[in-house]
Motif scaffolding. Structure first.
Motif, mmCIF file in Angstrom:
data_model
loop_
_atom_site.group_PDB
_atom_site.id
_atom_site.type_symbol
_atom_site.label_atom_id
_atom_site.label_comp_id
_atom_site.label_asym_id
_atom_site.label_seq_id
_atom_site.Cartn_x
_atom_site.Cartn_y
_atom_site.Cartn_z
ATOM 1 N N TYR A 240 43.154 43.410 52.318
ATOM 2 C CA TYR A 240 43.514 44.316 50.997
ATOM 3 C C TYR A 240 43.802 42.423 50.644
ATOM 4 O O TYR A 240 44.265 41.919 50.860
ATOM 5 C CB TYR A 240 44.664 44.712 51.450
ATOM 6 N N ILE A 241 43.291 42.242 49.196
ATOM 7 C CA ILE A 241 43.828 41.128 48.228
ATOM 8 C C ILE A 241 44.265 41.245 46.834
ATOM 9 O O ILE A 241 43.695 42.558 46.148
ATOM 10 C CB ILE A 241 42.878 39.919 47.902
ATOM 11 N N GLU A 242 45.879 40.942 47.438
ATOM 12 C CA GLU A 242 46.170 42.042 45.981
ATOM 13 C C GLU A 242 46.161 40.923 44.201
ATOM 14 O O GLU A 242 47.252 39.828 44.820
ATOM 15 C CB GLU A 242 47.637 41.865 46.203
ATOM 16 N N ILE A 243 45.260 40.971 43.970
ATOM 17 C CA ILE A 243 45.099 40.175 43.150
ATOM 18 C C ILE A 243 46.537 40.200 41.738
ATOM 19 O O ILE A 243 46.035 39.004 40.692
ATOM 20 C CB ILE A 243 43.572 40.360 41.901
ATOM 21 N N SER A 244 47.206 41.000 41.753
ATOM 22 C CA SER A 244 48.261 41.407 41.260
ATOM 23 C C SER A 244 48.584 41.971 41.447
ATOM 24 O O SER A 244 48.120 42.874 41.165
ATOM 25 C CB SER A 244 47.621 41.141 39.364
ATOM 26 N N MET B 90 47.174 36.026 40.690
ATOM 27 C CA MET B 90 46.365 35.578 40.997
ATOM 28 C C MET B 90 45.497 34.866 40.263
ATOM 29 O O MET B 90 44.435 35.202 39.719
ATOM 30 C CB MET B 90 45.945 36.423 42.363
ATOM 31 N N SER B 91 45.039 33.753 40.721
ATOM 32 C CA SER B 91 44.677 32.476 40.092
ATOM 33 C C SER B 91 42.892 32.474 40.016
ATOM 34 O O SER B 91 43.010 33.277 41.174
ATOM 35 C CB SER B 91 45.053 31.430 39.892
ATOM 36 N N GLN C 215 40.125 37.940 35.028
ATOM 37 C CA GLN C 215 39.025 37.502 35.744
ATOM 38 C C GLN C 215 38.685 38.166 36.538
ATOM 39 O O GLN C 215 38.136 37.910 37.479
ATOM 40 C CB GLN C 215 39.382 35.722 36.297
ATOM 41 N N LEU C 216 38.753 39.389 36.831
ATOM 42 C CA LEU C 216 38.102 40.559 37.328
ATOM 43 C C LEU C 216 36.747 40.700 37.775
ATOM 44 O O LEU C 216 35.842 41.055 38.717
ATOM 45 C CB LEU C 216 38.797 42.261 37.296
ATOM 46 N N PRO C 217 35.853 40.636 36.245
ATOM 47 C CA PRO C 217 34.563 40.003 36.585
ATOM 48 C C PRO C 217 33.957 39.049 37.239
ATOM 49 O O PRO C 217 33.649 39.091 38.540
ATOM 50 C CB PRO C 217 34.076 39.689 35.362
ATOM 51 N N ALA D 271 50.090 38.226 46.178
ATOM 52 C CA ALA D 271 49.139 37.791 45.027
ATOM 53 C C ALA D 271 49.240 36.164 45.150
ATOM 54 O O ALA D 271 49.047 35.547 44.582
ATOM 55 C CB ALA D 271 49.513 38.414 43.652
ATOM 56 N N ASP D 272 50.344 35.302 45.536
ATOM 57 C CA ASP D 272 51.234 34.547 45.638
ATOM 58 C C ASP D 272 50.671 33.512 46.721
ATOM 59 O O ASP D 272 50.921 32.684 47.264
ATOM 60 C CB ASP D 272 52.483 34.542 46.093
#
Length: 291
Positions: A5-9, A31-32, A63-65, A230-231
Motif C-alpha cells: 500500500y503506497i500512500e501517495i497523499s 508524495m513526490s 501526478q496520478l497519471p 506519504a513521507d
C-alpha cells in the motif's frame, strides 16, 4: 508478500466521521514523483501489485497519471480506492490504463456530504464509470463499497443504502434482491467483475485506545502486504496511518531492509505463535472482520 500500500497523499476532499483523515489537517503530505519511483524500485522483487491508498484520496494527486505510468513501466498492477468525487475527471485515463487491475468506490463516504444533491451527482458519476468499465474494460475489478451495515446502522444510513441500490439498478438496468446483511455473504455480483460489497464499519487501530487489549491473535501484515506512508516511512500495516509500526524508510535503507528489521521479524514470529507483540496490534479489531 504480494502487495504494498503506497500512500501517495493523505489529503482528502471529504471529512468523514468514520475516518481519521480530518485529525491530520495540519499534516497534509503529497508524495513526490521522485519518492514514488524510488518506492517502486525498492519494491522490485517483493510485490506484484500496489494499492495507492492508506489515508487520503488518490485521485486528488496532480501526478496520478505519471504515477500509474511508472507502475506500468515496472509491470506492477495498480489498485485504487476512491470516494468517486473526481472520477469523471480521470475516467478516460483510468479506462486506458491497462495496468489498473481494481478500483474500489467508497459509496458510504458520499453520505457524509452535507448536500444530498451533490452526493447523488457523485454517485451517478461513479456508476457511469462502472457502466463504461463493464463495456470497455471487462478485465477490471470494481467494488462498490457500502461499509456501514450492521446492528448500529441508523435510519439515515439505511435510507442512503436504499438510494444507492436504486441508482445502481437504474444505471445498470439490473435488479438487486432484497436481503438482510450477513457477514458470511458480503458480495453481490452486478455483472462481469463488478460487485456490490457490504460490510460493517470498523475502528482504526490508532484511534481505538478504548478497545480492550488482547495478546492472542494473528494477522496477514508482513505476510501478504506492507505499507509506505506519504513521507516514505515503511510500516507493517495498511491501517497504520500514524506510523506506529515504523520499520524503516524508503530512502534510508529501502523496503527490503525494513521488512527484515528486528521489529518486523518479531512481529512475524509473534503472528506465527498466534501472539500479538505490538500494542497497536493488540487493540486492532480489523482482522476480526474475517473470522
Amino acid at each position: 508478500m504480494n502487495r504494498a500500500y503506497i500512500e501517495i497523499s493523505n489529503a482528502c476532499n471529504l471529512s468523514c466521521s468514520f475516518c481519521p483523515s480530518p485529525s491530520i489537517k495540519g499534516l497534509r503530505q503529497w508524495m513526490s514523483q521522485e519518492l514514488f519511483e524510488s518506492t517502486l524500485d525498492s519494491l522490485k522483487g517483493i510485490v506484484e501489485a500496489v494499492y495507492l491508498h492508506v489515508l487520503g484520496e488518490p485521485l486528488l494527486h496532480p501526478q496520478l497519471p505519471e504515477f500509474i505510468q511508472a507502475c506500468a513501466d515496472r509491470n506492477l498492477r495498480v489498485n485504487l480506492t476512491t470516494n468517486g468525487l473526481m472520477i469523471a475527471k480521470h475516467a478516460q485515463m483510468l479506462l486506458e490504463a491497462a495496468t489498473l487491475r481494481q478500483i474500489n468506490f467508497s459509496l458510504h463516504a458520499l453520505q457524509e456530504l452535507p448536500n444530498t444533491d451533490e452526493a447523488l451527482v457523485a454517485l451517478d458519476n461513479s456508476l457511469t464509470f462502472v457502466k463504461l468499465a463493464l463495456a470497455r474494460r471487462p478485465d477490471l475489478y470494481i467494488n462498490l463499497r457500502l461499509w456501514n451495515e450492521g446492528e448500529a446502522q441508523s435510519a439515515t444510513l439505511a435510507s442512503w443504502n436504499r438510494k444507492v441500490r436504486q441508482h445502481i439498478e437504474t444505471t445498470l438496468q439490473i435488479s438487486i434482491p432484497e436481503r438482510p446483511f450477513t457477514p458470511r455473504k458480503k458480495n453481490y455480483c452486478l455483472g462481469g467483475r463488478a460487485f456490490l460489497h457490504s460490510d460493517t464499519r470498523f475502528e482504526w487501530p490508532a484511534d481505538s485506545q478504548q478497545t480492550e487489549a488482547r495478546t492472542r491473535g494473528t494477522c496477514k501484515a508482513l505476510e501478504t502486504h506492507c505499507a509506505i506512508l506519504a513521507d516514505g516511512r515503511v510500516v507493517a500495516c495498511c491501517l497504520d496511518y500514524k506510523g506506529d509500526l515504523e520499520l524503516g524508510h524508503v530512502q534510508k535503507g529501502g523496503v527490503a531492509a525494513a521488512l527484515d528489521s528486528p521489529r518486523a521479524r518479531a512481529m512475524r514470529e509473534g503472528f506465527a505463535r498466534n501472539e500479538l507483540v505490538e500494542p497497536f496490534c493488540q487493540r486492532c479489531q480489523f482482522c476480526t472482520r474475517f473470522g
